[in-house]
Design a protein around this motif. Structure first.
Motif, PDB file in Angstrom:
ATOM      1  N   GLY A  38      16.044  -1.324 -32.505  1.00 50.71           N
ATOM      2  CA  GLY A  38      16.769  -1.040 -33.739  1.00 50.71           C
ATOM      3  C   GLY A  38      17.651   0.187 -33.627  1.00 50.71           C
ATOM      4  N   ARG A  39      17.484   0.975 -32.554  1.00 47.41           N
ATOM      5  CA  ARG A  39      18.346   2.129 -32.349  1.00 47.41           C
ATOM      6  C   ARG A  39      19.765   1.667 -32.040  1.00 47.41           C
ATOM      7  NH1 ARG A  39      13.774   3.409 -29.001  1.00 47.41           N
ATOM      8  NH2 ARG A  39      12.566   5.187 -29.796  1.00 47.41           N
ATOM      9  N   THR A  40      20.741   2.467 -32.452  1.00 48.58           N
ATOM     10  CA  THR A  40      22.139   2.241 -32.093  1.00 48.58           C
ATOM     11  C   THR A  40      22.628   3.449 -31.314  1.00 48.58           C
ATOM     12  OG1 THR A  40      22.559   0.908 -34.066  1.00 48.58           O
ATOM     13  CG2 THR A  40      24.478   1.821 -32.943  1.00 48.58           C
ATOM     14  N   ARG A  41      23.196   3.196 -30.145  1.00 49.75           N
ATOM     15  CA  ARG A  41      23.694   4.279 -29.302  1.00 49.75           C
ATOM     16  C   ARG A  41      25.099   3.934 -28.826  1.00 49.75           C
ATOM     17  NH1 ARG A  41      20.059   6.101 -31.535  1.00 49.75           N
ATOM     18  NH2 ARG A  41      18.251   7.255 -30.714  1.00 49.75           N
ATOM     19  N   GLN A  42      25.874   4.970 -28.521  1.00 46.90           N
ATOM     20  CA  GLN A  42      27.256   4.799 -28.102  1.00 46.90           C
ATOM     21  C   GLN A  42      27.404   5.185 -26.636  1.00 46.90           C
ATOM     22  OE1 GLN A  42      26.379   6.349 -31.074  1.00 46.90           O
ATOM     23  NE2 GLN A  42      26.839   4.430 -32.125  1.00 46.90           N
ATOM     24  N   TYR A  43      28.058   4.323 -25.872  1.00 42.22           N
ATOM     25  CA  TYR A  43      28.276   4.583 -24.448  1.00 42.22           C
ATOM     26  C   TYR A  43      29.703   4.221 -24.071  1.00 42.22           C
ATOM     27  CZ  TYR A  43      23.220   4.932 -24.395  1.00 42.22           C
ATOM     28  OH  TYR A  43      21.936   5.324 -24.667  1.00 42.22           O
ATOM     29  N   ARG A  92      22.443   8.193 -18.691  1.00 50.21           N
ATOM     30  CA  ARG A  92      21.531   9.158 -18.084  1.00 50.21           C
ATOM     31  C   ARG A  92      20.225   9.188 -18.886  1.00 50.21           C
ATOM     32  NH1 ARG A  92      22.013  12.999 -14.496  1.00 50.21           N
ATOM     33  NH2 ARG A  92      24.285  13.129 -14.593  1.00 50.21           N
ATOM     34  N   ARG A  93      19.106   9.117 -18.184  1.00 48.89           N
ATOM     35  CA  ARG A  93      17.816   9.135 -18.853  1.00 48.89           C
ATOM     36  C   ARG A  93      17.503  10.553 -19.325  1.00 48.89           C
ATOM     37  NH1 ARG A  93      12.289   9.654 -18.633  1.00 48.89           N
ATOM     38  NH2 ARG A  93      11.077   7.824 -19.326  1.00 48.89           N
ATOM     39  N   LEU A  94      17.273  10.702 -20.620  1.00 47.42           N
ATOM     40  CA  LEU A  94      16.936  11.989 -21.209  1.00 47.42           C
ATOM     41  C   LEU A  94      15.475  11.959 -21.624  1.00 47.42           C
ATOM     42  CD1 LEU A  94      20.101  12.527 -23.447  1.00 47.42           C
ATOM     43  CD2 LEU A  94      19.669  13.416 -21.154  1.00 47.42           C
ATOM     44  N   ALA A  95      14.632  12.612 -20.847  1.00 48.36           N
ATOM     45  CA  ALA A  95      13.194  12.568 -21.106  1.00 48.36           C
ATOM     46  C   ALA A  95      12.850  13.145 -22.470  1.00 48.36           C
ATOM     47  CB  ALA A  95      12.450  13.319 -20.007  1.00 48.36           C
ATOM     48  N   GLU A  96      13.610  14.138 -22.917  1.00 47.11           N
ATOM     49  CA  GLU A  96      13.345  14.782 -24.199  1.00 47.11           C
ATOM     50  C   GLU A  96      14.313  14.311 -25.275  1.00 47.11           C
ATOM     51  OE1 GLU A  96      10.696  16.601 -24.481  1.00 47.11           O
ATOM     52  OE2 GLU A  96      10.307  16.348 -22.334  1.00 47.11           O
ATOM     53  N   GLY A  97      15.022  13.216 -25.044  1.00 50.59           N
ATOM     54  CA  GLY A  97      15.987  12.716 -26.009  1.00 50.59           C
ATOM     55  C   GLY A  97      15.322  11.965 -27.147  1.00 50.59           C
ATOM     56  N   ALA A  98      16.147  11.284 -27.952  1.00 50.02           N
ATOM     57  CA  ALA A  98      15.643  10.587 -29.133  1.00 50.02           C
ATOM     58  C   ALA A  98      15.099   9.202 -28.817  1.00 50.02           C
ATOM     59  CB  ALA A  98      16.760  10.479 -30.180  1.00 50.02           C
ATOM     60  N   GLY A  99      15.155   8.772 -27.558  1.00 49.84           N
ATOM     61  CA  GLY A  99      14.501   7.534 -27.171  1.00 49.84           C
ATOM     62  C   GLY A  99      15.412   6.429 -26.701  1.00 49.84           C
ATOM     63  N   GLY A 100      16.699   6.487 -27.029  1.00 55.55           N
ATOM     64  CA  GLY A 100      17.598   5.416 -26.644  1.00 55.55           C
ATOM     65  C   GLY A 100      17.761   5.281 -25.143  1.00 55.55           C
ATOM     66  N   ALA A 104      18.554  14.206 -39.833  1.00 55.39           N
ATOM     67  CA  ALA A 104      17.452  14.005 -40.767  1.00 55.39           C
ATOM     68  C   ALA A 104      17.386  12.550 -41.236  1.00 55.39           C
ATOM     69  CB  ALA A 104      17.601  14.948 -41.958  1.00 55.39           C
ATOM     70  N   ILE A 105      18.533  11.964 -41.543  1.00 54.97           N
ATOM     71  CA  ILE A 105      18.550  10.567 -41.991  1.00 54.97           C
ATOM     72  C   ILE A 105      18.152   9.642 -40.858  1.00 54.97           C
ATOM     73  CG2 ILE A 105      20.064   8.722 -42.834  1.00 54.97           C
ATOM     74  CD1 ILE A 105      21.630  10.889 -44.342  1.00 54.97           C
ATOM     75  N   GLY A 106      18.553   9.998 -39.622  1.00 57.02           N
ATOM     76  CA  GLY A 106      18.224   9.164 -38.477  1.00 57.02           C
ATOM     77  C   GLY A 106      16.734   9.009 -38.246  1.00 57.02           C
ATOM     78  N   GLU A 107      15.933   9.963 -38.717  1.00 53.10           N
ATOM     79  CA  GLU A 107      14.487   9.865 -38.535  1.00 53.10           C
ATOM     80  C   GLU A 107      13.867   8.783 -39.408  1.00 53.10           C
ATOM     81  OE1 GLU A 107      12.682  13.653 -39.050  1.00 53.10           O
ATOM     82  OE2 GLU A 107      13.434  14.436 -37.140  1.00 53.10           O
ATOM     83  N   VAL A 108      14.487   8.489 -40.543  1.00 47.00           N
ATOM     84  CA  VAL A 108      13.959   7.441 -41.428  1.00 47.00           C
ATOM     85  C   VAL A 108      14.793   6.166 -41.362  1.00 47.00           C
ATOM     86  CG1 VAL A 108      12.950   9.145 -42.985  1.00 47.00           C
ATOM     87  CG2 VAL A 108      15.247   8.286 -43.441  1.00 47.00           C
ATOM     88  N   MET A 109      16.034   6.291 -40.843  1.00 50.38           N
ATOM     89  CA  MET A 109      16.910   5.130 -40.688  1.00 50.38           C
ATOM     90  C   MET A 109      17.536   5.188 -39.298  1.00 50.38           C
ATOM     91  SD  MET A 109      18.902   4.924 -44.374  1.00 50.38           S
ATOM     92  CE  MET A 109      19.680   3.369 -43.902  1.00 50.38           C
ATOM     93  N   PRO A 110      16.803   4.803 -38.250  1.00 48.59           N
ATOM     94  CA  PRO A 110      17.347   4.920 -36.892  1.00 48.59           C
ATOM     95  C   PRO A 110      18.575   4.055 -36.658  1.00 48.59           C
ATOM     96  CG  PRO A 110      15.273   3.700 -36.908  1.00 48.59           C
ATOM     97  CD  PRO A 110      15.429   4.310 -38.264  1.00 48.59           C
TER      98      PRO A 110
END
Length: 349
Positions: free
Chosen positions: A92-97, A114-122, A294-300
């Motif tokens: 359900g995440r949306t990411r831009q590449y 690039r894999r971000l170990a501490e990123g938001a998960g995408g 803040a909104i992204g935490e409840v609406m990814p």
């Protein structure tokens, strides 16, 4: 376009420094903002584009590229250098590449992550869960980093920032423009697409890993490679972009167009609340975070792209309240990535 998280704000000292830097480089920033204004916000793309992952390749330490095709074959929508895809992941995440293949290629798209170990998960989802043959959905291509036709260019890429820059280099070479490329990174092992860059004319390319020079490059060092009157296109971390902005007036370059990995720092932020009218939720936005975070935490699934107030992806209708505008939202819209409420606000989400 790299998946990122906002940089944390610092103490009062760094905040004062950033205010000084903003004043110093204010005369430079209008060059980039005018280029954005001329191009207009990126065109919204609402239709879904089903894609299949036809190939996954390791491009550098922690970086893999994905080749994306139509499930049944056939041409994909046309795109220009600087364009990106909004990738809708199974979670359900949306990411831009950024699209980083040859300009004009429509049999397949290529993105690099690039894999971000501490990123938001995408990025972890793409690296750890997606495989060749899997199907995903994208929207686009859209262009929030337009490449303007000119006579001479300096391209500056930092690490994964090579992704939007590489198609621009290819386009400039095809057009017969005078160009130079400076590519920086932590080490050669961390820098994707070095093999492809090795096929470019060596006299026009400078590979500059930090491990071989001891320190990151200064803006003046990077700008020294600019042809006279060159337009500078840069994508990379905030310190690199800031250094370029500071040193541009003393160079032979005529303007700077940039895309950076993270949002601008929040200076003198104040907490406020956002009512999401359609979903019936209220989100508290701390002083050191953006409404988008803040909104992204409840609406990814909330859409965003540049995180700098330019592209228009995260603009939503403002239903009530007043905002302190830092982006390019028009009328009654609010740019969730940079605009802040002067008190409680309500938006159409």
């Amino acid at each position: 376009m790299a998946e990122t998280r906002p940089e944390p704000t610092g103490t009062a000292g760094p905040n004062r420094l950033m205010r000084v830097l903003d004043r110093v480089v204010g005369g430079v920033e209008w060059l980039h903002r005018n280029s954005r204004r001329d191009a207009g916000p990126a065109r919204a793309v609402d239709h879904d584009l089903p894609l299949v992952i036809s190939e996954i390749r390791a491009e550098a330490d922690g970086v893999r590229s994905l080749r994306l095709s139509r499930p049944g074959g056939g041409p994909l929508p046309a795109w220009q250098p600087g364009a990106h895809l909004d990738v809708l992941l199974p979670s359900g995440r949306t990411r831009q590449y950024s699209l980083c293949g040859p300009p004009g290629e429509r049999r397949h798209y290529r993105i690099a992550v690039r894999r971000l170990a501490e990123g938001a998960g995408g990025s972890r989802e793409i690296h750890d869960e997606l495989c060749e043959g899997d199907r995903i959905v994208a929207r686009g291509p859209r262009n929030a980093f337009p490449f303007v036709r000119g006579r001479s260019y300096l391209f500056v890429a930092g690490g994964i920032g090579i992704t939007p820059i590489l198609p621009m280099v290819r386009a400039a070479r095809t057009r017969g423009a005078d160009w130079r490329l400076v590519y920086t990174g932590r080490s050669r092992a961390s820098m994707p697409f070095l093999g492809e860059i090795g096929d470019l004319p060596a006299e026009r390319v400078w590979i500059r890993p930090d491990t071989e020079f001891g320190v990151p490059a200064a803006g003046g060092e990077l700008l020294a490679h600019a042809p006279p009157g060159a337009a500078v296109y840069a994508c990379g971390p905030v310190p690199m972009i800031t250094s370029l902005r500071l040193d541009l007036p003393g160079s032979t370059a005529r303007g700077l167009h940039w895309e950076r990995f993270s949002a601008p720092p929040i200076i003198d932020g104040r907490a406020f609340s956002v009512e999401l009218a359609r979903s019936g939720r209220t989100v508290e936005v701390p002083a050191d975070r953006t409404a988008l975070d803040a909104i992204g935490e409840v609406m990814p699934e909330v859409a965003y792209s540049c995180r700098q107030g330019f592209c228009g992806t995260c603009h939503v209708p403002l239903l009530s309240g007043q905002v302190r505008r830092r982006g390019r939202a028009r009328g009654d819209d609010v740019a969730l990535c940079v605009d802040r409420g002067r008190g409680p606000i309500a938006v159409d989400l």
